[in-house]
Design an enzyme around this catalytic site. Structure first.
Site, PDB file in Angstrom:
ATOM      1  N   HIS A  46      22.328  33.976  34.891  1.00 48.52           N
ATOM      2  CA  HIS A  46      22.083  35.416  34.992  1.00 48.52           C
ATOM      3  C   HIS A  46      21.781  36.050  33.635  1.00 48.52           C
ATOM      4  CE1 HIS A  46      21.701  39.012  37.114  1.00 48.52           C
ATOM      5  NE2 HIS A  46      22.858  39.093  37.724  1.00 48.52           N
ATOM      6  N   ARG A  47      21.961  35.309  32.547  1.00 49.53           N
ATOM      7  CA  ARG A  47      21.594  35.849  31.235  1.00 49.53           C
ATOM      8  C   ARG A  47      20.084  35.995  31.109  1.00 49.53           C
ATOM      9  NH1 ARG A  47      24.269  31.576  27.301  1.00 49.53           N
ATOM     10  NH2 ARG A  47      23.235  30.262  28.867  1.00 49.53           N
TER      11      ARG A  47
END
Length: 294
Positions: free
Chosen positions: A265-266
């Site tokens: 999700h980064r």
């Protein structure tokens, strides 16, 4: 290396490996024995030591069994991935009725070439098309420079269940190969994995991973991203379901394949993951599109 470790009084479970999939090398053992910091790939955070187990023998009989080398490597790589990557899993499904019919139709061609035309072989080609369309999924994050490394190659790893644990050989340049060629290569490298004949080089360099548990069962699962990759696809067992056909006004039996995508999700947002999965589903539902996208 085991003899070396015993001679030096080193517990291999305490040594961080610097090799592929965090495998421990002789230099890692020597460095640890000399009191140096355990070697680890750049950017890997220091993990919190595991708490001491209670004395289970107080509650009943127990027995101990040493972990295999494959299992020890899995422990290190999974713990590192879990502590490094903020993961989210997106679930979707695809109507694979048409492509399953094609798989059965062209299966004999693959057999003549020495391979087996499996859904995994088809998924390799579909995933390669998706990675081209969504290059962010074919990248890695360099936290030391705050950069995203985009790869101009598409090497896809395939998880293989073996008697000694999970091995993940890599199929290189998937985008440059036809489905039947991929089927042949996949069969060969999976056999090498089960026979424990893979070389370290054959398990390196992947930019994406596919884990297909459809042959075993289940309706869905959340695979763990293999660092430094940023996404992994999990495939579950297809099943026949009634699907409403609005044009005909009736339900029709259709073969539905559930799949999931776990992502970092980064780098990848939820909308990106949803679009990626819809792309994969559309390729599977309309095989004709693969001729344009693949």
């Amino acid at each position: 290396m085991k003899v070396e470790a015993r001679e030096l009084g080193v517990d291999l479970l305490q040594v961080a490996g610097s090799g592929p999939a965090y495998r421990i090398s002789e230099s890692d053992v020597r460095r640890y024995a000399e009191g140096g910091a355990p070697a680890a790939p750049a950017g890997v955070p220091v993990t919190v030591p595991a708490p001491t187990l209670p004395d289970f023998s107080k509650f009943g009989p127990t027995r101990r069994e040493a972990m295999s080398g494959v299992r020890r490597a899995t422990v290190r790589s999974m713990a590192q991935a879990w502590s490094t990557i903020p993961m989210v899993t997106h679930f979707d499904q695809a109507d694979v009725s048409e492509i399953e019919a094609l798989r059965k139709r062209y299966g004999p061609r693959a057999e003549k070439k020495g391979g087996k035309l499996t859904m995994t072989a088809i998924l390799l080609k579909v995933a390669a098309a998706a990675l081209k369309a969504f290059p962010k999924f074919n990248a890695s994050i360099d936290t030391s420079t705050n950069e995203v490394v985009f790869k101009d190659y598409i090497h896809i790893a395939v998880a293989v269940d073996t008697s000694t644990g999970l091995l993940v050989p890599v199929i290189r340049d998937v985008d440059k190969k036809g489905v039947i060629a991929l089927a042949v290569e996949l069969g060969e490298i999976a056999a090498k994995a089960r026979d424990r004949k893979l070389t370290p080089e054959e398990m390196q360099g992947a930019s994406f991973t596919i884990s297909n548990l459809g042959g075993i069962g289940g309706s869905g699962f959340t695979p763990i991203v293999n660092w430094p990759e940023v996404a992994i696809m999990g495939v579950s067992r297809s099943e026949m379901r009634p699907v409403w056909n609005a044009e005909k006004g009736t339900f029709e039996p259709r073969l539905i394949m559930p799949f999931s995508l776990t992502y970092d999700h980064r780098l990848i947002d939820g909308a990106d993951a949803a679009r990626f999965c819809r792309f994969v589903a559309e390729m599977l539902e309309d095989p004709f599109l693969l001729g344009f996208e693949g």
